[in-house]
Write a protein that holds these residues in place. Structure first.
Motif, mmCIF file in Angstrom:
data_model
loop_
_atom_site.group_PDB
_atom_site.id
_atom_site.type_symbol
_atom_site.label_atom_id
_atom_site.label_comp_id
_atom_site.label_asym_id
_atom_site.label_seq_id
_atom_site.Cartn_x
_atom_site.Cartn_y
_atom_site.Cartn_z
ATOM 1 N N ALA A 1 -6.179 6.611 0.296
ATOM 2 C CA ALA A 1 -5.398 7.376 1.267
ATOM 3 C C ALA A 1 -5.015 8.752 0.729
ATOM 4 O O ALA A 1 -5.087 9.760 1.443
ATOM 5 C CB ALA A 1 -4.145 6.601 1.652
ATOM 6 N N TYR B 1 -6.476 0.946 -1.917
ATOM 7 C CA TYR B 1 -6.204 1.641 -0.656
ATOM 8 C C TYR B 1 -5.268 2.829 -0.871
ATOM 9 O O TYR B 1 -5.373 3.843 -0.180
ATOM 10 C CB TYR B 1 -5.574 0.685 0.357
ATOM 11 C CG TYR B 1 -6.571 -0.187 1.082
ATOM 12 C CD1 TYR B 1 -7.776 0.320 1.569
ATOM 13 C CD2 TYR B 1 -6.290 -1.529 1.316
ATOM 14 C CE1 TYR B 1 -8.676 -0.480 2.245
ATOM 15 C CE2 TYR B 1 -7.191 -2.351 1.999
ATOM 16 C CZ TYR B 1 -8.379 -1.818 2.460
ATOM 17 O OH TYR B 1 -9.264 -2.611 3.134
ATOM 18 N N VAL C 1 0.610 4.534 -2.507
ATOM 19 C CA VAL C 1 0.301 5.883 -2.040
ATOM 20 C C VAL C 1 1.247 6.894 -2.689
ATOM 21 O O VAL C 1 0.830 7.954 -3.163
ATOM 22 C CB VAL C 1 0.402 5.978 -0.499
ATOM 23 C CG1 VAL C 1 0.349 7.434 -0.046
ATOM 24 C CG2 VAL C 1 -0.730 5.201 0.158
ATOM 25 N N VAL D 1 0.801 -1.232 0.000
ATOM 26 C CA VAL D 1 0.000 0.000 0.000
ATOM 27 C C VAL D 1 0.837 1.288 0.000
ATOM 28 O O VAL D 1 0.564 2.198 -0.790
ATOM 29 C CB VAL D 1 -0.993 0.009 1.189
ATOM 30 C CG1 VAL D 1 -1.710 1.360 1.285
ATOM 31 C CG2 VAL D 1 -2.014 -1.106 1.015
ATOM 32 N N SER E 1 -0.477 4.995 5.655
ATOM 33 C CA SER E 1 -0.445 3.755 4.874
ATOM 34 C C SER E 1 0.705 2.854 5.283
ATOM 35 O O SER E 1 0.716 1.668 4.975
ATOM 36 C CB SER E 1 -0.337 4.068 3.378
ATOM 37 O OG SER E 1 0.910 4.654 3.077
#
Length: 300
Positions: free
Chosen positions: A167, A163, A107, A103, A248
C-alpha cells in the motif's frame, strides 16, 4: 455510476464486502485444491483476464516504473495469495479475517520507515483502538484450539505486513500509473511465476474433473474474478485517490464480514465478537485521513 465508483466510501464498502468474503471462499476452495494451487490459479486467472490490458501497459512503462510495479505486485498480489490458503489449512476463516485487520498498523510503520511519512495522532489512536479490538477477538476466539496453531496464524500477520508495504509503495512510487493498467500489468507479470508453481504442484498433469469439484471450482472462480482481479483494481484506485492509510483501513471492516460468514458456516461466535467489532468501527472512524498532504519526517 462514475461518481459512485469515485466515492471513497463506496469503494471502501465494495472492497470490504468482496475481500471480507474471500476468507470463506478460500476455506471452501481448500476442499478440492491445495493452498499452492489456489494461490497460483488466482494469480494466473487474473493475469489471463487482464493480459489484454496488461501486456500493452508493460511495454509502455519505463524500466524504473516496471521495477516498482513488480515490487508492488510481489507484496500485494503474489505472496499473500499463497500465505492465506496455507494459513487457513489450520486457521478458521473468521480468525483469518480478524488477523488481517493489522494491515493499517503496518502501513503506518512502513510508511515512516521507508518514506518518512508521519501519521496524525487521530490515525495512530484509531489504529491502536482497532488493533485492540482485533486483539480482543483473537484472545477470546478459538485461537487456542488445534485448528488455529500459532505458526499458521503468524502467516496471516506476515501477509498483513506484505500488504502494508504494498500500500505504501503504491502511493509513493506508482501513484501516476492508471489503476487499471497497474492492476493488469501486475497480474500479467506475476502470472508467469505462478504458472511455474502450478506446474510443479502436479495440477496440470494430474487434474481430473470430478462431480465433487464443481462447487469448489465455482468458489475459486468467484474468488479469482471478483475477490482478486476486480477488488484489487478498486483497491489500487482507492489508494491513488486517497492514501495508503485510508485504503488499508478496509482491513478494520473485513473481520465483520468474515465473522458473519463464519457464523453462517458454523464457526464460533461470542459476545467478544460484538465488542471487538464496535472497537474496530471506532478505529476506522478515527483513522480516516483529514489532511490531503501528510507531512514528511525530516531525514538526517
Amino acid at each position: 455510476m462514475g461518481k459512485l465508483i469515485n466515492n471513497r466510501w463506496i469503494l471502501l464498502l465494495i472492497i470490504t464486502l468482496t475481500w471480507g468474503s474471500s476468507f470463506i471462499l478460500i476455506k471452501k476452495s481448500l476442499v478440492a485444491f491445495t493452498p499452492y494451487e489456489i494461490g497460483s490459479l488466482r494469480v494466473i486467472g487474473s493475469g489471463l483476464i487482464l493480459s489484454v490490458i496488461g501486456i500493452p501497459a508493460i511495454f509502455k512503462m519505463t524500466k524504473s516504473t516496471l521495477i516498482w510495479v513488480s515490487i508492488v505486485g510481489f507484496f500485494g498480489n503474489f505472496l499473500p495469495m499463497f500465505l492465506f490458503p496455507i494459513a487457513q489449512t489450520r486457521v478458521s476463516s473468521s480468525l483469518a479475517g480478524i488477523l488481517d485487520s493489522l494491515v493499517p498498523a503496518f502501513v503506518m510503520i512502513f510508511g515512516y520507515i521507508l518514506f518518512g511519512i508521519k501519521s496524525q495522532w487521530s490515525q495512530v489512536l484509531g489504529a491502536i483502538i482497532g488493533f485492540l479490538g482485533a486483539a480482543s477477538l483473537i484472545y477470546f476466539s478459538d485461537a487456542d484450539t488445534e485448528t488455529s496453531q500459532f505458526a499458521y496464524a503468524m502467516l496471516i500477520v506476515l501477509a498483513g505486513a506484505s500488504y502494508g508495504i504494498n500500500a505504501v509503495v503504491i502511493k509513493e512510487r506508482t501513484a501516476k500509473v492508471n489503476a487499471v493498467q497497474l492492476t493488469a500489468a501486475i497480474y500479467t507479470i506475476w502470472a508467469i511465476p505462478s504458472l511455474v508453481i502450478l506446474y510443479f504442484t502436479g495440477f496440470v498433469q494430474n487434474f481430473e474433473m470430478k462431480p465433487e469439484y464443481l462447487e469448489p471450482i465455482g468458489y475459486l472462480t468467484f474468488l479469482t474474478v471478483f475477490g482478486t482481479a476486480i477488488a484489487m483494481l478498486l483497491y489500487y484506485k482507492l489508494i491513488q485517490n486517497t492514501s495508503a492509510v485510508f485504503a488499508s483501513s478496509v482491513s478494520y471492516l473485513l473481520p465483520i464480514v468474515a465473522v458473519i460468514w463464519g457464523i453462517i458456516d458454523g464457526e464460533k461466535f461470542t459476545f467478544w465478537y460484538i465488542l471487538g467489532g464496535v472497537m474496530i468501527l471506532i478505529g476506522i472512524y478515527l483513522i480516516r485521513e483529514k489532511k490531503k498532504n501528510p507531512k514528511l519526517a525530516p531525514r538526517t
